[in-house]
Each structure stands twice: as C-alpha cells, then as structure tokens.
Scaffold this motif. Structure first.
Motif, mmCIF file in Angstrom:
data_model
loop_
_atom_site.group_PDB
_atom_site.id
_atom_site.type_symbol
_atom_site.label_atom_id
_atom_site.label_comp_id
_atom_site.label_asym_id
_atom_site.label_seq_id
_atom_site.Cartn_x
_atom_site.Cartn_y
_atom_site.Cartn_z
ATOM 1 N N ARG A 92 -5.886 1.492 5.356
ATOM 2 C CA ARG A 92 -7.349 1.455 5.290
ATOM 3 C C ARG A 92 -7.832 1.556 3.843
ATOM 4 O O ARG A 92 -8.687 0.804 3.404
ATOM 5 N N ASP A 93 -7.267 2.511 3.081
ATOM 6 C CA ASP A 93 -7.664 2.661 1.679
ATOM 7 C C ASP A 93 -7.366 1.397 0.881
ATOM 8 O O ASP A 93 -8.154 0.976 0.040
ATOM 9 N N ALA A 152 0.821 -1.209 0.000
ATOM 10 C CA ALA A 152 0.000 0.000 0.000
ATOM 11 C C ALA A 152 0.855 1.258 0.000
ATOM 12 O O ALA A 152 0.583 2.205 -0.747
ATOM 13 N N PHE A 163 -1.161 4.442 -0.870
ATOM 14 C CA PHE A 163 -2.427 4.137 -0.210
ATOM 15 C C PHE A 163 -2.197 4.031 1.287
ATOM 16 O O PHE A 163 -1.159 3.530 1.729
ATOM 17 N N SER A 164 -3.162 4.444 2.067
ATOM 18 C CA SER A 164 -3.124 4.119 3.489
ATOM 19 C C SER A 164 -3.537 2.655 3.616
ATOM 20 O O SER A 164 -4.126 2.090 2.686
ATOM 21 N N ARG A 191 -6.193 -3.639 -7.114
ATOM 22 C CA ARG A 191 -4.867 -3.872 -6.508
ATOM 23 C C ARG A 191 -4.012 -4.774 -7.391
ATOM 24 O O ARG A 191 -2.827 -4.517 -7.585
ATOM 25 N N LEU A 222 -9.934 -1.193 1.414
ATOM 26 C CA LEU A 222 -11.212 -0.861 0.779
ATOM 27 C C LEU A 222 -11.146 -0.910 -0.748
ATOM 28 O O LEU A 222 -12.175 -0.898 -1.408
ATOM 29 N N THR A 223 -9.929 -0.968 -1.291
ATOM 30 C CA THR A 223 -9.756 -0.980 -2.743
ATOM 31 C C THR A 223 -10.064 -2.371 -3.284
ATOM 32 O O THR A 223 -9.628 -3.377 -2.730
#
Length: 109
Positions: A93-94, A85, A90-91, A103, A97-98
């Motif tokens: 968390r993000d 990430a 990306f965090s 990804r 959620l992706t």
C-alpha cells in the motif's frame, strides 16, 4: 587581520578538485547512461506519441486530448511497475502511494 585603514584583508578562495566516482540514471528511451549518451549523439527522439487508447488508459478524457493545442506525448520510462517494495521496507500500500519519482530514485541509487 585588519589593515591600518580598518578594512579586512581580502580572502582568497581555494577551489578543490573533485572527482565524480559514479553516475547512474534512467531516462525515456534509455535505462542507463551509455544508452542515454548514444541517443543524444544520434539525435534519437525519446518522447513517445500516445495513441487515443493510451491517453484514455492514462486517465486523460477524450474531450481534453482532442483539444487543438493538446500534445499527446509523454517521456515514458521502462519498468516503472517493477518496484520491489519489500526490499525497501515498504508495504504494498505504501509503495502504491509513494510518488513514482521517489520509487525511481530509490531503485537508481
């Protein structure tokens, strides 16, 4: 330019040759194109049959997975949990959620 009868001259299409300079892919049972083509040529079945425990872990209730027409199978990819990430900005968390396909796309390209 038009002809004397008012209709336009037909356009000829020109097709330019193209070259594919690189390809990459990840597939069930093959993390690269070479293995994918070998699997195709050898008739390797890359769809995994899942056990009842694996179905439960995937969130499929027993009353669904035991239905007469339900197929306990999945096209599994290796290392889907190994998304960096931070590398992609990306965090954590993000990234969680992706969508998995997004990804995998980012990792592949």
């Amino acid at each position: 330019m038009s002809r004397g009868n008012g209709s336009a001259a037909p356009k000829t299409r020109r097709f330019e040759p193209i070259a594919i300079v690189g390809m990459r892919g990840r597939f069930p049972g093959a993390n690269d194109l070479e293995t994918y083509w070998q699997n195709l040529a050898q008739g390797v079945e890359s769809i995994a049959t899942l056990t009842p425990e694996e179905m439960r872990a995937a969130g499929v209730p027993d009353n669904i997975s035991r239905l007469p027409g339900y197929v306990n199978a999945s096209p599994l990819l290796d290392d889907v949990d190994k998304f960096d990430a931070e590398f992609f900005g990306f965090s954590a968390r993000d990234a969680s959620l992706t969508d998995l396909q997004h990804r995998c796309f980012l990792k592949t390209v």
